[in-house]
Design an enzyme around this catalytic site. Structure first.
Site, PDB file in Angstrom:
ATOM      1  N   LYS A  38      46.326  -8.499  32.489  1.00 59.04           N
ATOM      2  CA  LYS A  38      46.952  -8.656  33.803  1.00 59.04           C
ATOM      3  C   LYS A  38      46.013  -8.158  34.900  1.00 59.04           C
ATOM      4  CE  LYS A  38      49.313  -4.200  33.102  1.00 59.04           C
ATOM      5  NZ  LYS A  38      50.546  -3.586  32.606  1.00 59.04           N
ATOM      6  N   TYR A 264      34.218   5.686  62.683  1.00 63.81           N
ATOM      7  CA  TYR A 264      35.388   5.532  63.551  1.00 63.81           C
ATOM      8  C   TYR A 264      36.102   6.867  63.779  1.00 63.81           C
ATOM      9  CZ  TYR A 264      35.250   0.425  63.152  1.00 63.81           C
ATOM     10  OH  TYR A 264      34.901  -0.903  63.224  1.00 63.81           O
TER      11      TYR A 264
HETATM   12  C1  LIG Z   1      50.195  -2.696  31.444  1.00 60.75           C
HETATM   13  C2  LIG Z   1      50.977  -2.597  30.204  1.00 60.75           C
HETATM   14  C3  LIG Z   1      50.374  -2.225  28.972  1.00 60.75           C
HETATM   15  C4  LIG Z   1      48.949  -1.740  28.880  1.00 60.75           C
HETATM   16  O1  LIG Z   1      48.889  -0.338  29.011  1.00 60.75           O
HETATM   17  P1  LIG Z   1      47.521   0.486  28.892  1.00 60.75           P
HETATM   18  O2  LIG Z   1      47.909   1.881  29.170  1.00 60.75           O
HETATM   19  O3  LIG Z   1      46.621  -0.092  29.948  1.00 60.75           O
HETATM   20  O4  LIG Z   1      46.996   0.254  27.521  1.00 60.75           O
HETATM   21  C5  LIG Z   1      51.133  -2.289  27.827  1.00 60.75           C
HETATM   22  N1  LIG Z   1      52.442  -2.665  27.865  1.00 60.75           N
HETATM   23  C6  LIG Z   1      53.064  -2.981  29.025  1.00 60.75           C
HETATM   24  C7  LIG Z   1      54.510  -3.337  29.003  1.00 60.75           C
HETATM   25  C8  LIG Z   1      52.370  -2.937  30.232  1.00 60.75           C
HETATM   26  O5  LIG Z   1      52.996  -3.226  31.379  1.00 60.75           O
END
Ligand SMILES: *Cc1c(COP(=O)(O)O)cnc(C)c1O
Length: 368
Positions: A38, A264
């Site tokens: 993702k 800034y």
């Molecule tokens: C993002 C996510 C993961 C991955 O978790 P990590 O800590 O990056 O390994 C796993 N399961 C779900 C449901 C997630 O949303």
């Protein structure tokens, strides 16, 4: 590695392979691996990462939203893709692109059944998510009979897996809580399988769960951050290799007198004769304003240069009074020698946030 000539994010596929194999070595040979890709594969490049992992025979992918899954299909990914948080408005697209939804409450379950039957699907693979303590998404334990009754009334969908998500798998002070989640998930799974009469695949752990809770690996594990090189602890970080290196260059060096201001709102005032370097990366690239005011630092010729004053949209200025360097020299924001979790700590945040924040404006370079 080539020296940077502009701001770039290098993606090291050898490091990815190393991390994949390290995580795999923690599993039984028949435990499947789902790679979480993702958010552009945690800010790197989802298409490149997914293709590479597909070649390494990863079993599954997960994304958060339907459009992320569509992009992977467009890039030629044929491995199953679980969509963790789909919205009903995209269900038709999801089905058209053979993406598999997580169904987490009665509303999405019913909406999905309606659309799957409208689209003349049979046994369309879905994943049922249970809440065991994170209190974010998921059915409750006592929803099992309801879900099964809905499933018994339709042939449009079939449950491919049951899953849940741990709230504090990286925090060993919360071991008791995590163990309660594991127990509760196992009990829900048993109840569900018994009621429905078949055994869907079970998965529960994220990266830290893989490392800390072998008894919870079940049929499949879901790993995100570990693949990208972080294990949520000093000890585990040592076994993993950061995949992404964020680099830039010095655009200009200024020499300023005591009392002069930088940037800034004149928020940095020099306390003596100083040298500053301007670097072409700013908050629009993902370096938030909270890294300014000498909290964050970059590495120039092996030395730390603190970010001074306010972070601009397209630039930061750093103090290089103590560093031998020239315009055009390479600047490392994070990478193998000074990793993203250390950089993130300077602004009170975590590796996940800084690596996923690197905006699409930054050119990605793939190292094979
Ligand atoms: C993002 C996510 C993961 C991955 O978790 P990590 O800590 O990056 O390994 C796993 N399961 C779900 C449901 C997630 O949303």
């Amino acid at each position: 590695m080539p020296k940077a000539k502009e701001t770039v994010l290098e993606i090291d596929l050898k490091a990815l392979k190393h991390n994949f194999e390290y995580l795999k070595s923690k599993l039984k040979s028949n435990t499947k691996i789902l790679a979480v890709v993702k958010a552009f594969a945690y800010g790197s490049d989802a298409n490149v990462i997914a293709k590479y992992l597909q070649d390494l025979e990863v079993d599954y992918f997960a994304v958060a939203y339907v459009n992320e899954g569509v992009a992977l299909r467009d890039a030629g990914i044929t491995t199953p893709i679980l969509v963790l948080h789909p919205q009903a408005v995209n269900f038709k697209t999801l089905i058209a692109r053979c993406l598999e939804p997580s169904l987490y409450n009665a509303k999405v379950l019913n909406e999905f059944i309606a659309i799957a039957s409208e689209e003349h699907q049979t046994n369309y693979p879905v994943h049922i998510k249970f809440n065991t303590g994170l209190n974010r998404l998921g059915f409750w334990e006592n929803d099992v009979d309801y879900i099964v009754s809905k499933l018994e009334n339709t042939s449009s969908i079939k449950v491919k897996s049951l899953f849940s998500h741990l709230a504090a798998s990286e925090d060993l002070n919360e071991k008791e809580f995590t163990e309660t989640q594991i127990k509760s998930f196992k009990s829900i799974a048993k109840d569900f399988s018994k009621t429905i009469g078949y055994q869907p695949m079970l998965h529960l752990t994220n990266t830290s769960g893989i490392i800390n809770y072998p008894e919870a690996h079940l049929d499949m594990v879901r790993t995100g951050i570990g693949l990208y090189g972080f294990g949520n602890s000093e000890k585990e970080n040592k076994h993993l290799k950061p995949v992404a290196t964020l680099k830039s260059i010095i655009s200009q060096i200024h020499k300023i007198e005591k009392g002069e201001s930088v940037g800034y709102n004149r928020s940095y005032i020099s306390s003596g004769f100083e040298k500053t370097a301007t670097i072409p990366i700013g908050h629009a690239d993902g370096i938030g304003r909270h890294y300014g005011h000498e909290k964050g630092f970059v590495i120039i010729n092996g030395k730390k240069a603190p970010i001074i004053g306010n972070v601009c949209m397209d630039m930061i200025m750093v103090n290089i009074s103590h560093i031998e360097c020239q315009e055009g020299d390479e600047v490392i924001i994070f990478g193998k020698q000074s990793d993203a979790s250390k950089f993130a700590q300077t602004a009170n945040t975590i590796s996940y946030e800084i690596i996923t924040a690197i905006s699409q404006r930054v050119k990605r370079i793939i190292l094979k």
